[in-house]
Design a protein around this motif. Structure first.
Motif, PDB file in Angstrom:
ATOM      1  N   PHE A 173       0.825  -1.000   0.414  1.00  0.00           N
ATOM      2  CA  PHE A 173      -0.131   0.009   0.025  1.00  0.00           C
ATOM      3  C   PHE A 173       0.864   1.349  -0.017  1.00  0.00           C
ATOM      4  CE2 PHE A 173       0.628   0.044   4.152  1.00  0.00           C
ATOM      5  CZ  PHE A 173       0.596   1.489   4.978  1.00  0.00           C
TER       6      PHE A 173
ATOM      7  N   ASN B 266     -16.641   4.581   5.260  1.00  0.00           N
ATOM      8  CA  ASN B 266     -15.886   3.107   5.153  1.00  0.00           C
ATOM      9  C   ASN B 266     -16.277   2.316   3.755  1.00  0.00           C
ATOM     10  OD1 ASN B 266     -13.929   0.817   5.914  1.00  0.00           O
ATOM     11  ND2 ASN B 266     -16.012   0.017   6.551  1.00  0.00           N
TER      12      ASN B 266
ATOM     13  N   GLU C 146     -14.346   1.447   1.171  1.00  0.00           N
ATOM     14  CA  GLU C 146     -14.355  -0.599   0.837  1.00  0.00           C
ATOM     15  C   GLU C 146     -14.841  -0.055  -0.613  1.00  0.00           C
ATOM     16  OE1 GLU C 146     -13.003  -2.811   2.780  1.00  0.00           O
ATOM     17  OE2 GLU C 146     -12.337  -1.698   4.134  1.00  0.00           O
TER      18      GLU C 146
ATOM     19  N   SER D 204     -12.489   1.538  -3.005  1.00  0.00           N
ATOM     20  CA  SER D 204     -11.595   1.375  -3.153  1.00  0.00           C
ATOM     21  C   SER D 204     -11.470  -0.323  -4.242  1.00  0.00           C
ATOM     22  CB  SER D 204     -10.389   0.720  -2.168  1.00  0.00           C
ATOM     23  OG  SER D 204     -10.960  -0.100  -1.013  1.00  0.00           O
ATOM     24  N   ARG D 205     -12.386  -0.878  -4.065  1.00  0.00           N
ATOM     25  CA  ARG D 205     -11.863  -1.955  -4.963  1.00  0.00           C
ATOM     26  C   ARG D 205     -12.465  -2.342  -6.250  1.00  0.00           C
ATOM     27  NH1 ARG D 205     -12.882  -7.485  -0.816  1.00  0.00           N
ATOM     28  NH2 ARG D 205     -12.392  -6.541   1.116  1.00  0.00           N
TER      29      ARG D 205
ATOM     30  N   VAL E 298      -8.973  -1.490  -8.051  1.00  0.00           N
ATOM     31  CA  VAL E 298      -8.491  -2.520  -7.306  1.00  0.00           C
ATOM     32  C   VAL E 298      -8.836  -3.585  -8.728  1.00  0.00           C
ATOM     33  CG1 VAL E 298      -7.946  -4.314  -6.863  1.00  0.00           C
ATOM     34  CG2 VAL E 298      -7.671  -2.375  -5.383  1.00  0.00           C
TER      35      VAL E 298
ATOM     36  N   VAL F  65      -3.062  -1.304  -6.056  1.00  0.00           N
ATOM     37  CA  VAL F  65      -2.861  -1.331  -4.817  1.00  0.00           C
ATOM     38  C   VAL F  65      -2.295  -0.071  -3.750  1.00  0.00           C
ATOM     39  CG1 VAL F  65      -3.190  -2.417  -2.278  1.00  0.00           C
ATOM     40  CG2 VAL F  65      -3.929  -3.939  -3.895  1.00  0.00           C
TER      41      VAL F  65
ATOM     42  N   ILE G 289      -3.386   3.391  -4.037  1.00  0.00           N
ATOM     43  CA  ILE G 289      -4.815   4.366  -3.355  1.00  0.00           C
ATOM     44  C   ILE G 289      -4.291   4.942  -2.033  1.00  0.00           C
ATOM     45  CG2 ILE G 289      -7.225   3.095  -3.471  1.00  0.00           C
ATOM     46  CD1 ILE G 289      -6.974   1.041  -5.480  1.00  0.00           C
TER      47      ILE G 289
ATOM     48  N   ILE H 264      -6.165   6.324   1.141  1.00  0.00           N
ATOM     49  CA  ILE H 264      -7.675   6.113   1.570  1.00  0.00           C
ATOM     50  C   ILE H 264      -8.047   6.831   3.213  1.00  0.00           C
ATOM     51  CG2 ILE H 264      -9.490   4.531   2.315  1.00  0.00           C
ATOM     52  CD1 ILE H 264      -8.596   2.293   0.351  1.00  0.00           C
TER      53      ILE H 264
ATOM     54  N   ARG I 144     -11.014   7.103   5.454  1.00  0.00           N
ATOM     55  CA  ARG I 144     -11.980   7.539   5.936  1.00  0.00           C
ATOM     56  C   ARG I 144     -13.120   8.407   6.919  1.00  0.00           C
ATOM     57  NH1 ARG I 144     -11.768   1.071   5.204  1.00  0.00           N
ATOM     58  NH2 ARG I 144      -9.827   0.895   4.244  1.00  0.00           N
TER      59      ARG I 144
ATOM     60  N   GLY J  66     -15.791   7.871   9.354  1.00  0.00           N
ATOM     61  CA  GLY J  66     -16.345   6.878  10.195  1.00  0.00           C
ATOM     62  C   GLY J  66     -16.487   5.936  10.244  1.00  0.00           C
TER      63      GLY J  66
END
Lengths: 201, 267
Positions: free
Chosen positions: B27, B241, B245, B248-249, B252, B258, B261, B263, B265, B267
């Motif tokens: 990452f 979040n 998720e 980001s998927r 990818v 990966v 990227i 991220i 988030r 909360g």
């Protein structure tokens, strides 16, 4: 003190377990990770301890589960200011792993690293003496992937960025080697009761 | 079979492990931008100078911050409110404004149901009020304007991305920059008036006539990934979040590495 006009805050609950500057997140458990959640199956998970130890060792899922089970029940604290009470984690005390590898007397720090490459650094004394775990259960169920499943490090007395998700190993060192957030402006130790949020605190 | 015998049985078959092994970093590595320890450790008094409504739920709060050391788009700050009895509440907020806004920073806050700090901002705060801030913090999500940027956000997750868009415009940067942003409806799209040709919008609940309603999907990402700039994109994902998720998927799956990227988030 710098009073904010008209700010009263939410009703005070005198919670002796709440460190300064923290609030009770209640049922929420925010996810705060900087990387893409990995697809890591228990069968692919390994945990290694090396560096300044007598016998470096790698455990797979089954070998790690063969160690004596140990649970943590209590609070966790995130540097972003939420705390969460009454959480229950199941796993194995880190002491059980360290007993096997036998740290050198000169080891003073560890770098914990994740299967994603995330790292965090801690004084060795903070992960021994029954204060740290490798945790794979939360509330009696497998730890969810977004919270570090199949297994994460758990060091509940420090800010939670130290509790590396998707834990892959520990390297014991005789000096401090800053990890991911420690090298990014965060505190080397991260004690919530001392509000050690950022370097310089 | 007891746990002890299981250990005994499995240990001899374990192949000798390499002396030192660290998984490859998969990452984005830290240290995009160095963070000044000194700047990050000082609380400064910020004076609210203006409030700008963005959507029914979100408003932008502009502050004058004497001594503000400047920031890089994508960085955040910590904000602290203090009650008369000494009680304090502190929160992290992404910085919305571009760096070239001398002595000022802007934050765009959602009015969170029951929110202790956002509630104060949305119902009590007025120009002239003072709060405390420290920062800027964390160089991880920062974008100095040095690489092509693919920005993907939802809801108030667009805030740090807007700082990047504004920086890109203010400096007239030639580097490619694209923003893919998701909102529930056009009314809830933060910075709607400012979004331009670099932006693709996705509406999840209601959309203008003729525009599809639905979740961000591979079809939204595909055109951006089909024509990557030389050297590829640096991707920045920001939102809840569940959105982070999901997005980001998608990235990818569309071929974004990966390790490129980042991220953030909420909360």
């Amino acid at each position: 003190m710098n009073i904010t006009r008209g700010f009263t805050g939410r009703p005070r609950v005198d919670h002796p377990g709440l460190p300064p500057g923290q609030y009770d997140a209640g049922d929420e458990w925010p996810v705060l990770s900087a990387e893409v959640t990995p697809d890591l199956a228990p069968a692919d998970w390994t945990f290694r301890i090396d560096g300044m130890v007598a016998e470096p060792r790698t455990w797979d899922w089954e070998q790690a589960h063969a160690l004596p089970a140990s649970a943590y029940e209590g609070a966790i604290h995130c540097v972003t200011s939420w705390s969460k009470f009454g959480v229950r984690f199941g796993g194995v005390s880190l002491d059980a792993f360290l007993d096997v590898v036998r740290p050198h007397g000169s080891a003073t720090h560890v770098v914990a690293y994740a299967h994603t490459g995330y790292t965090t650094s801690l004084p060795l004394a903070d992960v021994t003496g029954g204060r740290a775990w490798i945790a794979w259960e939360y509330d009696g169920r497998p730890l969810p992937a977004e919270h570090g499943g199949p297994a994460r490090l758990l060091v509940p007395h420090l800010y939670f960025w130290k509790s590396a998700k998707w834990i892959a190993g520990l390297r014991l060192l005789d000096h401090d080697e800053p990890g991911f957030w420690e090298g990014n402006g965060y505190h080397a130790r991260g004690n919530p009761w001392e509000e050690q949020r950022y370097s310089g605190d | 079979m007891t746990r002890t015998t299981r250990t005994t049985r499995t240990t001899p078959s374990t192949p000798p492990a390499p002396e030192r092994f660290t998984p490859p970093t998969r990452f984005a590595v830290p240290g995009r931008v160095g963070v000044s320890e000194q700047a990050a450790s000082v609380w400064r008094t910020a004076t609210l100078t203006g409030i700008r409504r963005e959507t029914p739920r979100a408003a932008t709060f502009r502050f004058a911050v004497p001594g503000w050391p400047g920031h890089v788009p994508g960085q955040h700050l910590m904000l602290r409110l203090t009650a008369e009895d000494g009680y304090t509440a502190q929160r992290h907020y992404s910085i919305a404004s571009a760096p070239d806004d001398s002595g000022h920073v802007e934050l765009t806050l959602d009015h969170v149901e029951g929110g202790e700090v956002s509630g104060w901002f949305h119902t009590v705060a007025r120009p002239g009020d003072r709060v405390e801030v420290r920062g800027p913090l964390s160089g991880f999500f920062a974008w100095p304007g040095d690489r092509p940027a693919l920005l993907v956000g939802a809801g108030s997750g667009v805030v740090p991305l807007m700082s990047m868009v504004r920086h890109h415009r203010a400096r007239g940067l030639a580097l490619p920059l694209r923003l893919l942003v998701s909102a529930r409806s056009p009314e809830e799209l933060i910075y709607a008036r400012e979004l331009g040709a670099e932006t693709t919008t996705v509406f999840t609940r209601s959309a203008p006539e003729g525009v599809a309603v639905g979740r961000m999907a591979a079809a939204h990402v595909a055109p951006l990934m089909a024509e990557p700039p030389p050297g590829g994109w640096e991707a920045y994902v920001c939102g809840s979040n569940s959105f982070a998720e999901h997005a980001s998927r998608l990235l990818v799956a569309a071929g974004q590495p990966v390790d490129r990227i980042r991220i953030e988030r909420f909360g």
